[in-house]
Scaffold this active site. Structure first.
Site, PDB file in Angstrom:
ATOM      1  N   TYR A 147       0.868  -1.191   0.000  1.00  0.00           N
ATOM      2  CA  TYR A 147       0.000   0.000   0.000  1.00  0.00           C
ATOM      3  C   TYR A 147       0.900   1.234   0.000  1.00  0.00           C
ATOM      4  O   TYR A 147       1.457   1.609   1.031  1.00  0.00           O
ATOM      5  CB  TYR A 147      -0.912  -0.062   1.226  1.00  0.00           C
ATOM      6  CG  TYR A 147      -1.899   1.080   1.393  1.00  0.00           C
ATOM      7  CD1 TYR A 147      -2.139   2.001   0.380  1.00  0.00           C
ATOM      8  CD2 TYR A 147      -2.615   1.221   2.574  1.00  0.00           C
ATOM      9  CE1 TYR A 147      -3.059   3.029   0.538  1.00  0.00           C
ATOM     10  CE2 TYR A 147      -3.533   2.241   2.746  1.00  0.00           C
ATOM     11  CZ  TYR A 147      -3.745   3.140   1.729  1.00  0.00           C
ATOM     12  OH  TYR A 147      -4.652   4.163   1.906  1.00  0.00           O
TER      13      TYR A 147
ATOM     14  N   LYS B 205      -1.027  -1.154  -4.292  1.00  0.00           N
ATOM     15  CA  LYS B 205      -2.162  -0.233  -4.221  1.00  0.00           C
ATOM     16  C   LYS B 205      -1.524   1.137  -4.277  1.00  0.00           C
ATOM     17  O   LYS B 205      -0.853   1.564  -3.329  1.00  0.00           O
ATOM     18  CB  LYS B 205      -2.930  -0.439  -2.921  1.00  0.00           C
ATOM     19  CG  LYS B 205      -4.015   0.580  -2.630  1.00  0.00           C
ATOM     20  CD  LYS B 205      -4.642   0.226  -1.280  1.00  0.00           C
ATOM     21  CE  LYS B 205      -5.814   1.049  -0.821  1.00  0.00           C
ATOM     22  NZ  LYS B 205      -5.786   2.461  -1.034  1.00  0.00           N
TER      23      LYS B 205
END
Ligand code: MN9
Length: 296
Positions: A136, A164
């Site tokens: 992330y 992400k």
């Protein structure tokens, strides 16, 4: 080629709270079903949008379980990130035990960790959870700025699913996807979803999808059919709404939209303040009325 179960639209689910400030499981199930009906591929669970950093470890486990039960066939990604590594390990183990498809983590935050420390954190978590790991990347919130060469140390390893990608550096996004075409890249800023797709993203993970997933499903469909002008119109529609959310606070505003649409999500937890009457009225006039009028 990436596994098609990982492409597409993944709402980063909000966490409903009841009047006693406990997780409102029935509302969470309702939100999951509402989104499944709109054609989402799965969910990103227990991330920033879920107020993960304001939840206890048990509450994070609880939402992982509730969502798995409500969407047993959807692709589920558990955000397990925590600067308290024992918590991240416990969540990773829970996600694996109940059948999640992947785990994800923000880089360890607050303290200034070296890249070597961040690197080892990710590999320890990937090994412990035994699930594919999605990095992330959200430098504006985590304070951790990785470049292409740092990101490559993860992407070249089989234990890593992809990124992400919540940054507006689309050059770096393109470089990562081009160098590692078999890794999954999710666009993270909903207001730039079209830009992300055009630079190689395979899908998106977003908070505004909670109440307008259909717009993002449609944008992806149009982009993959090369109908860019139509895709841009829908992105513009979404962005008029996101502009208002930014004025009142994104997650607070998203919960209020859903509350006005008939859900009971409550407010965000303190230190977030509840919206004022004026802010609620702005959400009604500038978002909910438009959603109701657009017929989409
Ligand atoms: O999950 C979200 N990122 C954060 C992704 O909340 C930090 C986005 O969906 C944003 O909330 C959204 C508004 O800026 O793009």
């Amino acid at each position: 080629m990436i596994d098609p179960k990982f492409s597409g639209i993944f709402p980063a689910l909000l966490t409903p709270f009841d009047a006693n400030n406990r997780i409102h499981e029935a509302e969470l199930e309702k939100l999951v079903k509402y989104n499944l009906a709109k054609g989402v591929k799965g969910f990103y669970v227990s991330g920033s949008t879920a107020e993960a950093f304001l939840l206890s470890t048990d509450e994070r486990k609880q939402i992982l379980t509730v969502i798995k039960n409500a969407a047993p066939d959807a692709t589920l990604i558990a955000h397990i990130g925590s600067v308290n590594e024992a918590e991240a390990f416990a969540l990773g183990k829970h996600a694996r035990d109940i059948g999640y498809d992947a785990v994800s983590s923000v880089a360890p935050y607050y303290y200034k960790f070296s890249f070597a420390e961040i690197h080892d954190y990710y590999f320890r978590l990937a090994d412990a959870s035994e699930l594919p790991m999605l990095v992330y990347h959200i430098p504006a919130f985590s304070g951790v700025n990785m470049g292409v060469s740092e990101m490559s140390t993860f992407l070249r390893d089989d234990r890593f699913l992809g990124i992400k990608y919540t940054s507006n550096d689309f050059f770096m996004m393109e470089q990562c996807k081009t160098a590692f075409p078999d890794k999954v890249v999710y666009n993270g800023y909903d207001e730039m979803f079209l830009a992300g797709l055009s630079m190689g993203a395979d899908g998106g993970i977003g908070s505004t999808y909670n109440f307008m997933a259909e717009k993002f499903v449609k944008i992806a469909e149009l982009v993959f059919a090369n109908r860019m002008a139509e895709a841009r119109e829908i992105q513009q529609e979404a962005n008029r709404i996101i502009t208002v959310l930014c004025k009142v606070g994104v997650m607070q505003g998203e919960k209020e939209v859903l509350n006005q649409l008939g859900f009971a999500l409550g407010d965000c937890r303190p230190p977030f303040a509840p919206l004022t009457a004026e802010q609620k009225e702005l959400v009604r006039r500038e978002i909910v009325e438009k959603l109701n009028g657009s017929g989409r």
